[in-house]
Scaffold this active site. Structure first.
Site, mmCIF file in Angstrom:
data_model
loop_
_atom_site.group_PDB
_atom_site.id
_atom_site.type_symbol
_atom_site.label_atom_id
_atom_site.label_comp_id
_atom_site.label_asym_id
_atom_site.label_seq_id
_atom_site.Cartn_x
_atom_site.Cartn_y
_atom_site.Cartn_z
ATOM 1 N N ARG A 225 -68.626 -108.379 -51.109
ATOM 2 C CA ARG A 225 -69.237 -108.852 -52.610
ATOM 3 C C ARG A 225 -70.427 -108.561 -53.153
ATOM 4 N NH1 ARG A 225 -64.784 -112.789 -51.543
ATOM 5 N NH2 ARG A 225 -66.091 -114.303 -50.924
ATOM 6 N N PHE A 241 -55.364 -107.081 -55.419
ATOM 7 C CA PHE A 241 -55.483 -108.305 -54.679
ATOM 8 C C PHE A 241 -56.458 -109.074 -54.668
ATOM 9 C CE2 PHE A 241 -53.378 -104.559 -52.391
ATOM 10 C CZ PHE A 241 -52.187 -104.939 -52.071
ATOM 11 N N ASP A 263 -53.089 -109.320 -58.951
ATOM 12 C CA ASP A 263 -52.492 -109.887 -57.934
ATOM 13 C C ASP A 263 -51.154 -110.497 -58.343
ATOM 14 O OD1 ASP A 263 -54.130 -111.773 -55.527
ATOM 15 O OD2 ASP A 263 -52.167 -112.404 -55.982
ATOM 16 N N SER A 264 -50.359 -110.373 -57.370
ATOM 17 C CA SER A 264 -48.990 -111.047 -57.613
ATOM 18 C C SER A 264 -48.784 -112.339 -57.969
ATOM 19 C CB SER A 264 -48.149 -110.449 -56.392
ATOM 20 O OG SER A 264 -48.536 -111.084 -55.224
ATOM 21 N N ALA A 297 -48.909 -105.105 -56.326
ATOM 22 C CA ALA A 297 -50.172 -104.120 -56.418
ATOM 23 C C ALA A 297 -49.609 -102.700 -56.599
ATOM 24 C CB ALA A 297 -50.836 -104.391 -55.047
ATOM 25 N N CYS A 357 -57.817 -106.417 -43.332
ATOM 26 C CA CYS A 357 -58.281 -107.696 -42.464
ATOM 27 C C CYS A 357 -57.043 -107.715 -41.429
ATOM 28 C CB CYS A 357 -58.265 -108.938 -43.303
ATOM 29 S SG CYS A 357 -56.692 -109.497 -44.213
HETATM 30 N N1 SAH Z 1 -59.866 -110.056 -52.347
HETATM 31 C C1 SAH Z 1 -59.735 -111.413 -52.353
HETATM 32 C C2 SAH Z 1 -58.888 -111.779 -51.119
HETATM 33 C C3 SAH Z 1 -57.251 -111.245 -51.287
HETATM 34 S S1 SAH Z 1 -56.230 -112.117 -50.320
HETATM 35 C C4 SAH Z 1 -60.867 -112.333 -52.161
HETATM 36 O O1 SAH Z 1 -61.758 -111.746 -51.917
HETATM 37 O O2 SAH Z 1 -60.966 -113.544 -52.456
HETATM 38 C C5 SAH Z 1 -54.685 -111.270 -50.589
HETATM 39 C C6 SAH Z 1 -54.227 -111.593 -51.875
HETATM 40 O O3 SAH Z 1 -53.214 -110.726 -52.160
HETATM 41 C C7 SAH Z 1 -53.560 -112.797 -52.310
HETATM 42 O O4 SAH Z 1 -54.248 -113.371 -53.408
HETATM 43 C C8 SAH Z 1 -51.868 -112.494 -52.510
HETATM 44 O O5 SAH Z 1 -51.517 -113.238 -53.682
HETATM 45 C C9 SAH Z 1 -52.063 -111.235 -52.899
HETATM 46 N N2 SAH Z 1 -50.791 -110.315 -52.691
HETATM 47 C C10 SAH Z 1 -50.163 -110.326 -51.629
HETATM 48 N N3 SAH Z 1 -49.186 -109.298 -51.699
HETATM 49 C C11 SAH Z 1 -49.344 -108.749 -52.881
HETATM 50 C C12 SAH Z 1 -48.632 -107.768 -53.710
HETATM 51 N N4 SAH Z 1 -47.588 -106.937 -53.185
HETATM 52 N N5 SAH Z 1 -49.038 -107.394 -54.703
HETATM 53 C C13 SAH Z 1 -50.182 -107.910 -55.210
HETATM 54 N N6 SAH Z 1 -50.808 -109.132 -54.788
HETATM 55 C C14 SAH Z 1 -50.270 -109.322 -53.513
#
Ligand code: SAH
Length: 412
Positions: A225, A241, A263-264, A297, A357
């Site tokens: 970040r 995401f 985000d979903s 996403a 991850c």
């Molecule tokens: N980038 C973030 C962490 C991501 S965690 C940070 O730096 O803090 C993963 C995220 O993906 C979660 O918030 C979850 O709600 C979202 N997620 C999971 N599957 C998804 C999908 N199919 N479409 C959109 N978002 C999704």
């Protein structure tokens, strides 16, 4: 306040375990897990959290760890190579070592970090995150319950804190419900209002430590970040995401003109908006336009492309796609697809940030998959940076290296 007397007590009797040669080699090299299939014989059955002492073929001491009859990881190793009494002093020593590694991180600008990263800090299945004066302790196995009192005593011995919140992985419900322990329960101190506020590199964040993903925030991406903040000036940024907007807030603080968090999860996006609100004293964050999109996403990226939306920097940080070896191929296919979709909405000379991850996906496999997908999409890239975890996520064994992040610039 928790009634420690209601928790299971550690057994006085240690379980003696003899193992297969391959497991012997792994343990000798410091691996933290002993699988059920690698056990040749054991003295008696035990309860979760009983101490198991592991011997080699010649009956020499190899390791001591937490016995877990309910998991294929039958023993999680606490100490290799030499015998030790596992008690509050021992835990305090491990915690002190973990705290020392984090020391360079901690200053006025950063008050949130991972204090204990499970296996990688010699405390397998145990995570402790610090959010300013609140600690969040997450357990991944009931084998920790008989030792909770000693772990907390160790914590109190090494550093002050105001509150301690317990998080429990879902597989622990059967063990913890009868004990009256709940995920998100405050064990010590006052329960936080709704979220805990902390700082990271001078930015303010609120985390829902009692209910959010993991312990409420992903500290592992801190350095990535910070790098995003350096390259967003004057750019339109899409954060896919986004969760609670970690990357999004940094992008705004780096001078992005527009930041879109996708985000979903609607609650995650509400948290992202709240995190923007917390940073309005930062003139660049205040000046950025922030938009949230609650949708899948894959669908969202297709729609944004069809709508003609384009961004100068696209960040894609999905949840783990591969939790076991069988899922690796599918995970790589998902990374390929996401790379293509992200490139569709990336403007000329834009920058792509792709993270993974999934611990089962190796750095080589991930980086080469993403780069191959950029060529296949006809948008060749040059790499700017490959990176992994921040300092508070040390790597203590091969499976501990899970986070990969690629920064690449499209050359067209
Ligand atoms: N980038 C973030 C962490 C991501 S965690 C940070 O730096 O803090 C993963 C995220 O993906 C979660 O918030 C979850 O709600 C979202 N997620 C999971 N599957 C998804 C999908 N199919 N479409 C959109 N978002 C999704």
């Amino acid at each position: 306040m928790i009634d420690f007397d209601s928790l299971p007590q550690p057994s006085e009797r240690r379980i003696a375990v003899h193992v297969q040669p391959a497991a012997e080699r792994a343990l000798r090299s410091g691996h933290p897990w002993l699988f059920d299939q690698a056990i040749r014989k054991q003295s008696h059955d035990g309860q979760p959290g009983d101490l198991a002492v592991i011997f080699d073929q010649k009956r020499r001491f190899l390791a001591v760890g937490l016995y877990d009859p309910d998991s294929p990881i039958r023993v999680r190793i606490l100490q290799h190579w030499q015998q030790a009494a596992i008690n509050a002093d021992w835990f305090a020593e491990r915690l002190r070592a973990a705290a020392a590694i984090r020391q360079p991180l901690i200053d006025q600008q950063t008050t949130g970090y991972r204090l204990v990263h499970g296996e990688n800090d010699g405390l397998p299945g145990l995570i402790i995150d610090r959010y300013a004066d609140t600690l969040v302790l997450k357990l991944y196995t009931a084998a920790w319950l008989p030792h909770l009192r000693d772990v907390i005593a160790g914590l109190q011995a090494i550093q002050p804190f105001d509150a301690l919140i317990l998080r429990l992985s879902r597989n622990m419900e059967a063990a913890t419900l009868p004990l009256g322990l709940q995920d998100g329960q405050t064990l010590i101190g006052e329960a936080p209002e709704e979220s805990v506020i902390f700082q990271e590199n001078g930015l303010r964040f609120a985390a829902d430590a009692a209910h959010g993903h993991k312990t409420g925030f992903f500290f592992d991406q801190r350095d990535n970040r910070a790098f995003v903040r350096k390259i967003t000036s004057g750019r339109r940024v899409l954060d896919v995401f986004a969760y609670s907007g970690g990357f999004s807030v940094y992008a705004a603080s780096g001078g992005a003109t527009d930041v879109t968090s996708l985000d979903s999860s609607a609650p995650a996006l509400a948290a992202a908006a709240a995190n923007f609100a917390l940073n309005q004293a930062d003139t660049l964050v205040a000046a950025a336009r922030h938009l949230t999109l609650a949708e899948d996403a894959f669908d969202g990226l297709e729609r944004l492309y069809a709508d003609g939306q384009r961004y100068d920097l696209v960040i894609v940080d999905p949840p783990a796609f591969a939790k076991n070896a069988a899922e690796v191929e599918r995970a790589l296919a998902a990374y390929t697809r996401l790379t293509g979709l992200a490139l569709n909405v990336l403007a000329e000379r834009g920058i792509l940030v792709m993270a993974s991850c999934s611990s089962r996906v190796t750095p080589d496999a991930f980086f080469s998959t993403v780069l191959r997908a950029t060529s296949a999409a006809g948008r060749p890239c040059i790499e700017i940076k490959r990176s992994g975890h921040a300092l508070d996520h040390p790597i203590g064994f091969p499976e501990g290296e899970y986070l990969k992040c690629l920064f690449a610039a499209v050359t067209d």
